[in-house]
Design an enzyme around this catalytic site. Structure first.
Site, PDB file in Angstrom:
ATOM      1  N   ARG A  15     107.384  26.671  79.707  1.00  0.00           N
ATOM      2  CA  ARG A  15     108.612  26.654  80.495  1.00  0.00           C
ATOM      3  C   ARG A  15     109.792  26.242  79.622  1.00  0.00           C
ATOM      4  O   ARG A  15     109.627  25.764  78.503  1.00  0.00           O
ATOM      5  CB  ARG A  15     108.467  25.680  81.671  1.00  0.00           C
ATOM      6  CG  ARG A  15     107.531  26.132  82.759  1.00  0.00           C
ATOM      7  CD  ARG A  15     107.285  25.051  83.799  1.00  0.00           C
ATOM      8  NE  ARG A  15     106.497  23.947  83.268  1.00  0.00           N
ATOM      9  CZ  ARG A  15     106.155  22.866  83.966  1.00  0.00           C
ATOM     10  NH1 ARG A  15     106.572  22.739  85.218  1.00  0.00           N
ATOM     11  NH2 ARG A  15     105.428  21.917  83.414  1.00  0.00           N
ATOM     12  N   LYS A  75     109.367  18.909  80.667  1.00  0.00           N
ATOM     13  CA  LYS A  75     108.398  17.818  80.644  1.00  0.00           C
ATOM     14  C   LYS A  75     108.975  16.561  80.001  1.00  0.00           C
ATOM     15  O   LYS A  75     110.005  16.581  79.335  1.00  0.00           O
ATOM     16  CB  LYS A  75     107.135  18.253  79.885  1.00  0.00           C
ATOM     17  CG  LYS A  75     106.321  19.303  80.620  1.00  0.00           C
ATOM     18  CD  LYS A  75     105.932  18.860  82.024  1.00  0.00           C
ATOM     19  CE  LYS A  75     104.952  17.690  82.018  1.00  0.00           C
ATOM     20  NZ  LYS A  75     104.637  17.230  83.395  1.00  0.00           N
ATOM     21  N   TYR A  94     111.599  15.968  84.025  1.00  0.00           N
ATOM     22  CA  TYR A  94     110.504  15.222  84.640  1.00  0.00           C
ATOM     23  C   TYR A  94     110.122  14.078  83.702  1.00  0.00           C
ATOM     24  O   TYR A  94     110.058  14.253  82.482  1.00  0.00           O
ATOM     25  CB  TYR A  94     109.276  16.112  84.855  1.00  0.00           C
ATOM     26  CG  TYR A  94     109.421  17.105  85.984  1.00  0.00           C
ATOM     27  CD1 TYR A  94     109.578  16.682  87.296  1.00  0.00           C
ATOM     28  CD2 TYR A  94     109.375  18.472  85.732  1.00  0.00           C
ATOM     29  CE1 TYR A  94     109.706  17.591  88.337  1.00  0.00           C
ATOM     30  CE2 TYR A  94     109.496  19.389  86.767  1.00  0.00           C
ATOM     31  CZ  TYR A  94     109.671  18.938  88.066  1.00  0.00           C
ATOM     32  OH  TYR A  94     109.799  19.844  89.095  1.00  0.00           O
ATOM     33  N   HIS A  96     107.786  10.975  85.115  1.00  0.00           N
ATOM     34  CA  HIS A  96     106.495  10.433  85.545  1.00  0.00           C
ATOM     35  C   HIS A  96     106.160   9.154  84.762  1.00  0.00           C
ATOM     36  O   HIS A  96     105.139   9.058  84.080  1.00  0.00           O
ATOM     37  CB  HIS A  96     105.383  11.467  85.370  1.00  0.00           C
ATOM     38  CG  HIS A  96     105.607  12.738  86.136  1.00  0.00           C
ATOM     39  ND1 HIS A  96     105.570  12.800  87.513  1.00  0.00           N
ATOM     40  CD2 HIS A  96     105.901  14.003  85.720  1.00  0.00           C
ATOM     41  CE1 HIS A  96     105.819  14.036  87.914  1.00  0.00           C
ATOM     42  NE2 HIS A  96     106.025  14.781  86.847  1.00  0.00           N
ATOM     43  N   GLU A 118     111.589  14.096  89.472  1.00  0.00           N
ATOM     44  CA  GLU A 118     110.624  13.821  90.548  1.00  0.00           C
ATOM     45  C   GLU A 118     111.052  12.734  91.513  1.00  0.00           C
ATOM     46  O   GLU A 118     110.406  12.546  92.549  1.00  0.00           O
ATOM     47  CB  GLU A 118     109.237  13.488  89.961  1.00  0.00           C
ATOM     48  CG  GLU A 118     109.123  12.127  89.284  1.00  0.00           C
ATOM     49  CD  GLU A 118     109.503  12.152  87.809  1.00  0.00           C
ATOM     50  OE1 GLU A 118     109.248  11.144  87.129  1.00  0.00           O
ATOM     51  OE2 GLU A 118     110.058  13.174  87.343  1.00  0.00           O
ATOM     52  N   ASP A 270      99.779  13.815  86.830  1.00  0.00           N
ATOM     53  CA  ASP A 270     101.056  13.415  86.223  1.00  0.00           C
ATOM     54  C   ASP A 270     101.417  11.981  86.573  1.00  0.00           C
ATOM     55  O   ASP A 270     102.132  11.312  85.820  1.00  0.00           O
ATOM     56  CB  ASP A 270     102.193  14.333  86.699  1.00  0.00           C
ATOM     57  CG  ASP A 270     102.340  15.561  85.807  1.00  0.00           C
ATOM     58  OD1 ASP A 270     101.897  15.495  84.654  1.00  0.00           O
ATOM     59  OD2 ASP A 270     102.896  16.570  86.268  1.00  0.00           O
TER      60      ASP A 270
END
Length: 372
Positions: A15, A75, A94, A96, A118, A270
């Site tokens: 991605r 990510k 993101y 996490h 998120e 995740d």
């Protein structure tokens, strides 16, 4: 503002944080966009496509991190990336953080302002930047689980949909949120016998209405969880506590009661995973076996279908990304939903769930911004 997008470097992550279409929007707002060469190849977008959209191509990720006022990724930053972040820079991706002490420490030490997709909220209490990837991961979980169930891949050798005269496989989905809903849709579509477990009775009623009797719903008590997991051919972990580490709902001891060759797909990995025996895996080595149960725990599942997932992600992240580029920290201060996405700012943790999970002192986001 200079908005930068490096190429993703996580294992088999194809991605990209900015599609050419998103670049056009940033440029139309008067911003300079720099893209690492080759960043979009995983979605079929070459450097020429980005240049046509108005971006400038730079030779390396180091150029992006050195020059950009805001870095847009998919990510969480890897160790080689977070050491390049700096105070005064905005990281939008993101994160996490709750199960990832090392990354959290790196971001704190960098002084960066880190906004996590998120934990950004909306007026309905949803997680709009997480939802599209939850949809993708939920649907992929059944594809991945069905493949893992094949005998040659270590599974018990059962076809989820069965055939005339032979019953279907049983899929148990733990959690009835976005991931669970889309996992159930895919499993029902394949003809599986599907049960969804959740602790929200209103949500179970919604799911009953949505599926009109095509799935079973059960309140997620310990007894119900054990009963369903022990009889399942595939168990999908779809539990989410926003920003926090996932609860360990299926213990190591419970695996001894599961079928040999049954499959666990931990979509919550995740956030640390909701099975006690889970640990993150990659697309190049996606499964492992514990007590004869196959575990699929890939931490970036949507990366397997980057064309779909990158565009879906950009559709969701663009509005807030433009707000950050247009107004900087003021955008966070003025919008409670974007402020909920602020996890780290100038060396302080600003998200309660992350602070509690990792033992940091919490500085509320509004207080952190005022202090700055």
């Amino acid at each position: 503002m200079i908005v930068g997008c490096p190429k993703e470097i996580k294992n088999h992550e194809y991605r990209v944080g900015l599609t050419p279409g998103s670049v056009r929007e940033y440029v139309a707002h008067g911003h300079t966009v720099i893209i690492e060469t080759g960043a979009g190849l995983g979605i079929g977008a070459d450097d020429a496509a980005y240049m046509s959209a108005g971006a400038k191509i730079v030779a390396s990720a180091a150029d992006v991190f050195a020059k950009a006022d805001m870095v847009v990724k998919v990510k969480e930053p890897q160790p080689s990336e977070w050491v390049q972040l700096k105070e005064g820079q905005i990281l939008y991706t993101y994160l996490h953080l709750a199960p990832d002490a090392e990354q959290t420490k790196g971001l704190v030490e960098s002084g960066v302002t880190a906004v996590a997709y998120e934990t950004v909220t909306d007026e309905r209490g949803g997680l709009p930047l997480l939802a599209p990837m939850s949809e993708v991961a939920g649907r992929l979980s059944i594809q991945a689980g069905a493949t893992a169930l094949q005998k040659a891949n270590g599974g018990l050798g059962k076809l989820l949909g069965g055939v005339p005269g032979v019953g279907p496989g049983k899929v148990v989905v733990i959690g009835g949120g976005v991931v669970g809903l889309h996992a159930a849709k895919m499993a029902v579509g394949l003809g599986a016998d599907v049960t969804i477990l959740d602790r929200s009775l209103p949500r179970l009623r919604q799911l009953d209405d949505i599926f009109a009797g095509r799935v079973h719903t059960r309140y997620s008590s310990i007894e119900a969880l054990e009963s369903e997991v022990f009889s399942a051919d595939m168990v999908v972990g779809a539990v989410l506590i926003p920003g926090a580490a996932a609860p360990k709902l299926v213990t190591r001891d419970m695996l001894t009661g599961m079928k040999k060759g049954s499959v666990i797909v931990d979509v919550a990995i995740d956030q640390g995973g909701c099975f006690e025996t889970s640990h993150a895996t990659t697309h190049s080595d996606p499964t492992f076996v514990v007590n004869d149960v196959v575990h699929y725990c890939v931490a970036n599942m949507p990366g397997a279908v980057p064309v779909t997932s990158a565009h879906a992600l950009n559709n969701a992240t663009l509005v807030h990304g433009l707000a950050l580029a247009d107004r900087g920290l003021s955008a966070i201060a003025e919008d409670v939903h974007l402020r909920n996405g602020l996890n780290v700012h100038k060396g302080r943790i600003t998200n309660k769930a992350v602070a509690e999970a990792l033992g940091y002192d919490l500085l509320a986001a509004d207080a952190a911004l005022k202090a700055a």
